[in-house]
Design an enzyme around this catalytic site. Structure first.
Site, PDB file in Angstrom:
ATOM      1  N   GLY A  19       0.997  -1.031   0.096  1.00  0.00           N
ATOM      2  CA  GLY A  19       0.030   0.016  -0.096  1.00  0.00           C
ATOM      3  C   GLY A  19       0.832   1.089  -0.080  1.00  0.00           C
ATOM      4  O   GLY A  19       2.042   1.158  -0.370  1.00  0.00           O
ATOM      5  N   GLY A  22       3.521   0.696   2.910  1.00  0.00           N
ATOM      6  CA  GLY A  22       4.160  -0.508   3.595  1.00  0.00           C
ATOM      7  C   GLY A  22       4.134  -1.759   2.621  1.00  0.00           C
ATOM      8  O   GLY A  22       3.274  -1.477   1.648  1.00  0.00           O
ATOM      9  N   LYS A  39       3.258  -6.911   7.741  1.00  0.00           N
ATOM     10  CA  LYS A  39       3.064  -5.545   7.149  1.00  0.00           C
ATOM     11  C   LYS A  39       4.434  -4.821   7.558  1.00  0.00           C
ATOM     12  O   LYS A  39       4.451  -4.492   8.645  1.00  0.00           O
ATOM     13  CB  LYS A  39       1.758  -5.248   7.161  1.00  0.00           C
ATOM     14  CG  LYS A  39       1.774  -3.691   6.611  1.00  0.00           C
ATOM     15  CD  LYS A  39       0.094  -3.219   6.068  1.00  0.00           C
ATOM     16  CE  LYS A  39      -0.770  -3.062   7.086  1.00  0.00           C
ATOM     17  NZ  LYS A  39      -1.950  -2.195   6.586  1.00  0.00           N
ATOM     18  N   ASP A 133     -13.144   3.390   5.465  1.00  0.00           N
ATOM     19  CA  ASP A 133     -12.549   3.317   3.955  1.00  0.00           C
ATOM     20  C   ASP A 133     -12.741   2.150   3.414  1.00  0.00           C
ATOM     21  O   ASP A 133     -11.867   1.163   2.599  1.00  0.00           O
ATOM     22  CB  ASP A 133     -10.897   3.444   4.184  1.00  0.00           C
ATOM     23  CG  ASP A 133     -10.152   3.902   2.876  1.00  0.00           C
ATOM     24  OD1 ASP A 133      -9.082   3.676   2.924  1.00  0.00           O
ATOM     25  OD2 ASP A 133     -11.097   4.345   1.851  1.00  0.00           O
ATOM     26  N   LYS A 135     -13.675  -0.476   0.862  1.00  0.00           N
ATOM     27  CA  LYS A 135     -13.780  -0.291  -0.480  1.00  0.00           C
ATOM     28  C   LYS A 135     -13.260  -1.819  -0.905  1.00  0.00           C
ATOM     29  O   LYS A 135     -12.247  -2.510  -0.225  1.00  0.00           O
ATOM     30  CB  LYS A 135     -13.019   0.748  -1.097  1.00  0.00           C
ATOM     31  CG  LYS A 135     -11.366   0.774  -0.885  1.00  0.00           C
ATOM     32  CD  LYS A 135     -10.861   2.032  -1.294  1.00  0.00           C
ATOM     33  CE  LYS A 135      -9.472   2.225  -0.815  1.00  0.00           C
ATOM     34  NZ  LYS A 135      -8.904   3.656  -0.623  1.00  0.00           N
ATOM     35  N   ASN A 138      -9.758  -3.026   0.197  1.00  0.00           N
ATOM     36  CA  ASN A 138      -9.292  -3.369   1.476  1.00  0.00           C
ATOM     37  C   ASN A 138     -10.163  -4.463   1.884  1.00  0.00           C
ATOM     38  O   ASN A 138     -10.174  -4.802   2.996  1.00  0.00           O
ATOM     39  CB  ASN A 138      -9.649  -2.087   2.514  1.00  0.00           C
ATOM     40  CG  ASN A 138      -8.840  -0.964   2.264  1.00  0.00           C
ATOM     41  OD1 ASN A 138      -7.975  -1.015   1.515  1.00  0.00           O
ATOM     42  ND2 ASN A 138      -9.657   0.243   2.628  1.00  0.00           N
ATOM     43  N   ASP A 151      -6.707  -3.251   6.596  1.00  0.00           N
ATOM     44  CA  ASP A 151      -6.114  -2.011   6.595  1.00  0.00           C
ATOM     45  C   ASP A 151      -7.155  -1.046   7.414  1.00  0.00           C
ATOM     46  O   ASP A 151      -7.784  -0.073   6.807  1.00  0.00           O
ATOM     47  CB  ASP A 151      -6.311  -1.573   5.125  1.00  0.00           C
ATOM     48  CG  ASP A 151      -5.425  -0.368   4.914  1.00  0.00           C
ATOM     49  OD1 ASP A 151      -5.258   0.550   4.076  1.00  0.00           O
ATOM     50  OD2 ASP A 151      -4.803  -0.038   6.085  1.00  0.00           O
ATOM     51  N   THR A 168      -9.837   6.357  -3.977  1.00  0.00           N
ATOM     52  CA  THR A 168     -10.901   6.289  -4.853  1.00  0.00           C
ATOM     53  C   THR A 168     -12.168   7.077  -4.382  1.00  0.00           C
ATOM     54  O   THR A 168     -12.537   6.873  -2.891  1.00  0.00           O
ATOM     55  CB  THR A 168     -11.640   4.684  -5.097  1.00  0.00           C
ATOM     56  OG1 THR A 168     -10.721   4.044  -4.319  1.00  0.00           O
ATOM     57  CG2 THR A 168     -11.538   4.413  -6.671  1.00  0.00           C
TER      58      THR A 168
HETATM   59  C1  LIG Z   1      -5.491  -3.798   1.987  1.00  0.00           C
HETATM   60  C2  LIG Z   1      -4.274  -3.274   1.915  1.00  0.00           C
HETATM   61  C3  LIG Z   1      -3.672  -3.665   2.995  1.00  0.00           C
HETATM   62  N1  LIG Z   1      -3.031  -4.956   3.026  1.00  0.00           N
HETATM   63  C4  LIG Z   1      -2.772  -5.877   3.997  1.00  0.00           C
HETATM   64  O1  LIG Z   1      -2.797  -5.245   5.248  1.00  0.00           O
HETATM   65  C5  LIG Z   1      -2.805  -7.266   3.800  1.00  0.00           C
HETATM   66  C6  LIG Z   1      -2.884  -8.093   5.165  1.00  0.00           C
HETATM   67  C7  LIG Z   1      -2.887  -9.572   4.472  1.00  0.00           C
HETATM   68  N2  LIG Z   1      -3.158 -10.731   4.922  1.00  0.00           N
HETATM   69  N3  LIG Z   1      -2.871 -11.648   3.977  1.00  0.00           N
HETATM   70  C8  LIG Z   1      -2.959 -10.967   2.884  1.00  0.00           C
HETATM   71  N4  LIG Z   1      -2.858 -11.630   1.485  1.00  0.00           N
HETATM   72  C9  LIG Z   1      -2.496 -11.184   0.276  1.00  0.00           C
HETATM   73  O2  LIG Z   1      -1.970  -9.988   0.016  1.00  0.00           O
HETATM   74  C10 LIG Z   1      -2.534 -12.211  -0.988  1.00  0.00           C
HETATM   75  C11 LIG Z   1      -2.376 -11.475  -2.065  1.00  0.00           C
HETATM   76  C12 LIG Z   1      -2.651 -12.485  -3.139  1.00  0.00           C
HETATM   77  C13 LIG Z   1      -2.889 -13.723  -3.066  1.00  0.00           C
HETATM   78  N5  LIG Z   1      -3.001 -14.609  -4.243  1.00  0.00           N
HETATM   79  C14 LIG Z   1      -2.802 -14.037  -5.543  1.00  0.00           C
HETATM   80  C15 LIG Z   1      -3.990 -14.473  -6.536  1.00  0.00           C
HETATM   81  N6  LIG Z   1      -3.938 -16.284  -6.296  1.00  0.00           N
HETATM   82  C16 LIG Z   1      -5.033 -16.495  -7.342  1.00  0.00           C
HETATM   83  C17 LIG Z   1      -4.106 -16.757  -5.081  1.00  0.00           C
HETATM   84  C18 LIG Z   1      -3.091 -15.894  -4.004  1.00  0.00           C
HETATM   85  C19 LIG Z   1      -2.788 -14.231  -1.805  1.00  0.00           C
HETATM   86  C20 LIG Z   1      -2.819 -13.536  -0.520  1.00  0.00           C
HETATM   87  C21 LIG Z   1      -2.982  -9.567   3.046  1.00  0.00           C
HETATM   88  S1  LIG Z   1      -2.789  -7.998   2.493  1.00  0.00           S
HETATM   89  C22 LIG Z   1      -2.139  -2.859   2.984  1.00  0.00           C
HETATM   90  C23 LIG Z   1      -2.043  -1.607   3.522  1.00  0.00           C
HETATM   91  C24 LIG Z   1      -1.003  -0.896   3.535  1.00  0.00           C
HETATM   92  C25 LIG Z   1       0.147  -1.334   3.047  1.00  0.00           C
HETATM   93  C26 LIG Z   1       0.060  -2.564   2.466  1.00  0.00           C
HETATM   94  C27 LIG Z   1      -0.822  -3.429   2.576  1.00  0.00           C
END
Ligand SMILES: CC[C@@H](NC(=O)c1cc2[nH]nc(NC(=O)c3ccc(N4CCN(C)CC4)cc3)c2s1)c1ccccc1
Length: 281
Positions: A19, A22, A39, A133, A135, A138, A151, A168
């Protein structure tokens, strides 16, 4: 006492997302073998954007929440250069990518996710937390396809005032745009936007120019295209959420009791077919 964690307690896996402030990595806690998402935010970046309060609020808000549809924050720690949040791993990734790939969701899937969101938001509001937020970006999906709100960077205790319109604008409620005091009813509005987007594939007030979107929002210029064909119960729920007067929006409890939700939402919160269960690429 609070266990003092450090990076050496984890085997760091692949980079899974990022994001503004991070990056998120897959990781495994060495002793337990437990898979988590780390994160990582660099302190240098926090200094530059005066971001400490924001991150501190995210930590204290998310740490106090424990709900099946809210991504868990297990712990956090920092070293000289980083602050690290130890988060629940959502193995099916971002809901918006699943939505874009599918184009739109079935009424069963849409109702299941709306019910999960309503349950999670009712829980948050009881804890005096407004996410503000909500959306698709998130929203994450765990291994069973269950929705997880992630998030809480923009979350706040109730009747807080945030005046920076960011990201957005499609999901902003009229009172946010008109900079009126806003309460948790903004999340109810957003639920209406998301329900529409789940069923039609794009948000209701989308327009080429941002100003047109803002105008359409404050006018609640809501139209339902003739295709795809969507049930009148679904349209009824959306019309009862996208109401300008925030006090007249359907409450989260009433959403859970709405005929469209009763008829279509999966009680388990999961909609993936059994055959998909084993397959996470
Ligand atoms: C929601 C945004 C927020 N994210 C978190 O906190 C996040 C916390 C957290 N826990 N698990 C996640 N898993 C994934 O991000 C993820 C992405 C793709 C995946 N696949 C790709 C497609 N495939 C078919 C299956 C596997 C599997 C897991 C995330 S993101 C954030 C905010 C600020 C900075 C960084 C991140």
């Amino acid at each position: 006492a609070r266990q003092e964690w450090s990076m050496s307690d984890f085997e760091i896996g692949r980079y899974i997302g990022e994001g503004k402030f991070g990056k998120v990595y897959l990781a495994r806690e060495k002793k337990s073998g437990y898979v988590v998402a780390l994160k990582v935010t660099y302190k240098a970046k926090l200094e530059k954007y005066r971001f400490h309060a924001h991150l501190r609020r995210e930590i204290e808000i998310q740490r106090g929440l424990d709900h099946p549809n809210v991504l868990r924050l297990f712990a956090w720690f920092h070293d000289e250069e980083r602050v690290v949040l130890v988060l629940e791993y959502a193995a099916r990734g971002e809901l918006y990518k699943v939505l874009r790939a599918a184009g739109r969701f079935t009424e069963r899937t849409a109702a299941t996710y709306v019910a999960s969101l309503a349950g999670a938001l009712a829980y948050c509001h009881k804890k005096q937390v407004i996410h503000r937020d909500i959306k698709p970006e998130n929203l994450l999906l765990d291994i069973e396809g269950r929705l997880k709100i992630a998030d809480f960077g923009w979350a706040a205790r109730s009747n807080a005032k945030r005046h920076t319109l960011c990201g957005t604008i499609d999901y902003l409620a009229p009172e946010m745009i008109e900079k009126k005091a806003h309460d948790h009813a903004v999340d109810n509005w957003t639920l209406g936007i998301l329900c529409y987007e789940f069923l039609y594939g794009s948000p209701p007030f989308e327009a080429d120019e941002q100003d047109d979107t803002l105008r359409r929002i404050v006018r609640v210029d809501l139209t339902f295209p003739s295709t795809p064909s969507v049930s009148s119960e679904a349209k009824d729920l959306i019309s009862k959420l996208l109401v300008k007067d925030s006090s007249k929006r359907l409450s989260l409890e009433d959403i859970m009791k709405h005929p469209w939700i009763k008829k279509n939402a999966e009680p388990s919160g999961s909609c993936i077919k059994q055959k998909d269960l084993g397959r996470v690429k």
